[in-house]
Design a protein around this motif. Structure first.
Motif, short mmCIF file in Angstrom:
data_model
loop_
_atom_site.label_atom_id
_atom_site.label_comp_id
_atom_site.label_asym_id
_atom_site.label_seq_id
_atom_site.Cartn_x
_atom_site.Cartn_y
_atom_site.Cartn_z
N UNK A 13 0.85 -1.20 0.00
CA UNK A 13 0.00 0.00 0.00
C UNK A 13 0.88 1.25 0.00
N UNK A 14 2.01 1.18 0.70
CA UNK A 14 2.94 2.31 0.70
C UNK A 14 3.57 2.57 -0.65
N UNK A 15 3.54 1.59 -1.52
CA UNK A 15 4.08 1.76 -2.88
C UNK A 15 2.96 1.95 -3.90
N UNK A 16 1.76 2.26 -3.43
CA UNK A 16 0.67 2.63 -4.33
C UNK A 16 -0.10 1.49 -4.96
N UNK A 17 0.04 0.29 -4.44
CA UNK A 17 -0.70 -0.85 -4.98
C UNK A 17 -2.04 -0.98 -4.24
N UNK A 18 -3.01 -1.56 -4.93
CA UNK A 18 -4.31 -1.89 -4.33
C UNK A 18 -4.28 -3.37 -4.00
N UNK A 19 -4.63 -3.69 -2.76
CA UNK A 19 -4.60 -5.08 -2.33
C UNK A 19 -5.97 -5.73 -2.48
N UNK A 20 -5.98 -6.94 -3.01
CA UNK A 20 -7.18 -7.74 -3.10
C UNK A 20 -6.94 -8.99 -2.26
N UNK A 21 -7.72 -9.15 -1.20
CA UNK A 21 -7.55 -10.28 -0.29
C UNK A 21 -8.10 -11.55 -0.91
N UNK A 22 -7.26 -12.57 -0.97
CA UNK A 22 -7.65 -13.88 -1.47
C UNK A 22 -8.27 -14.64 -0.29
N UNK A 23 -9.55 -15.00 -0.39
CA UNK A 23 -10.21 -15.62 0.76
C UNK A 23 -9.70 -17.04 1.02
N UNK A 24 -9.71 -17.45 2.29
CA UNK A 24 -9.36 -18.84 2.61
C UNK A 24 -10.39 -19.77 1.95
N UNK A 25 -9.92 -20.66 1.13
CA UNK A 25 -10.78 -21.59 0.39
C UNK A 25 -9.88 -22.66 -0.21
N UNK A 26 -10.49 -23.59 -0.93
CA UNK A 26 -9.70 -24.61 -1.61
C UNK A 26 -8.81 -23.94 -2.66
N UNK A 27 -7.77 -24.64 -3.07
CA UNK A 27 -6.88 -24.10 -4.09
C UNK A 27 -7.67 -23.80 -5.36
N UNK A 28 -8.56 -24.69 -5.76
CA UNK A 28 -9.36 -24.47 -6.98
C UNK A 28 -10.22 -23.22 -6.85
N UNK A 29 -10.82 -23.02 -5.68
CA UNK A 29 -11.65 -21.83 -5.48
C UNK A 29 -10.80 -20.56 -5.46
#
Length: 178
Positions: A153-169
């Motif tokens: 975030x300090x370098x100007x990126x937007x974070x998208x949280x990957x939810x806990x789920x199966x690898x396929x999901x």
């Protein structure tokens, strides 16, 4: 240089990044594996000092060399390329380990840009496992996650949280959010 097709996965250790990278590779996507584990294996085999438990600065600098090489090997545009960690991770690592952040590292992070959306994997205690290269405890994994959040975030990126789920999901989530 901008790699608009370069998507970074970040977060603490043991959160599932490498499993998702492997699944994307199996689907035919270009991937860039994390360099830290390989550096640790090479250093242990050769009796070297560039280890996170021996010389954190030298370890970070070796990871930076690998990250710069990996970044420069990718062609801008085209199909997605998935990176298991990026250059700003080394800023986060430096802060986590109370190392000074060299100006050259800040300059590389500013000049060598990935896609503005970074996928962050939150700590997930149920899947966290240590091993011969991953010696951190779960609390350190959580602290690493927080350090990576700040670095990106300090370098100007937007974070998208990957939810806990199966690898396929998780793969489906990432592909739906490119």
């Amino acid at each position: 240089m901008n790699l608009q097709n370069g998507y970074v996965f970040t977060g603490g250790p043991g959160a599932g990044k490498t499993s998702v990278i492997a699944a994307l590779a199996a689907k035919g996507f270009s991937v860039v594996p994390e360099s830290g584990r390989q550096i640790i294996q090479e250093q242990v085999a050769s009796g070297g000092e560039a280890l996170p438990w021996a010389n954190k600065t030298l370890f970070r600098d070796r990871m930076l060399t690998a990250a710069l090489h990996d970044f420069k090997q990718q062609a801008p545009g085209g199909q997605p390329v998935f990176f298991d960690r990026g250059i700003p991770d080394l800023i986060g690592y430096s802060r986590l380990e109370n190392l000074p952040v060299p100006a050259v590292l800040e300059a590389y992070a500013a000049a060598m840009r990935y896609h503005p959306r970074v996928f962050i994997f939150p700590p997930w205690e149920e899947i966290y496992r240590g091993d011969t290269e991953r010696k951190q405890d779960y609390a350190t994994a959580v602290a690493t996650y927080e350090a990576m959040k700040g670095a990106y975030t300090g370098n100007g990126y937007t974070l998208m949280t990957v939810p806990p789920a199966s690898v396929a999901d998780r793969v489906a989530f990432i592909l739906a959010n490119l």
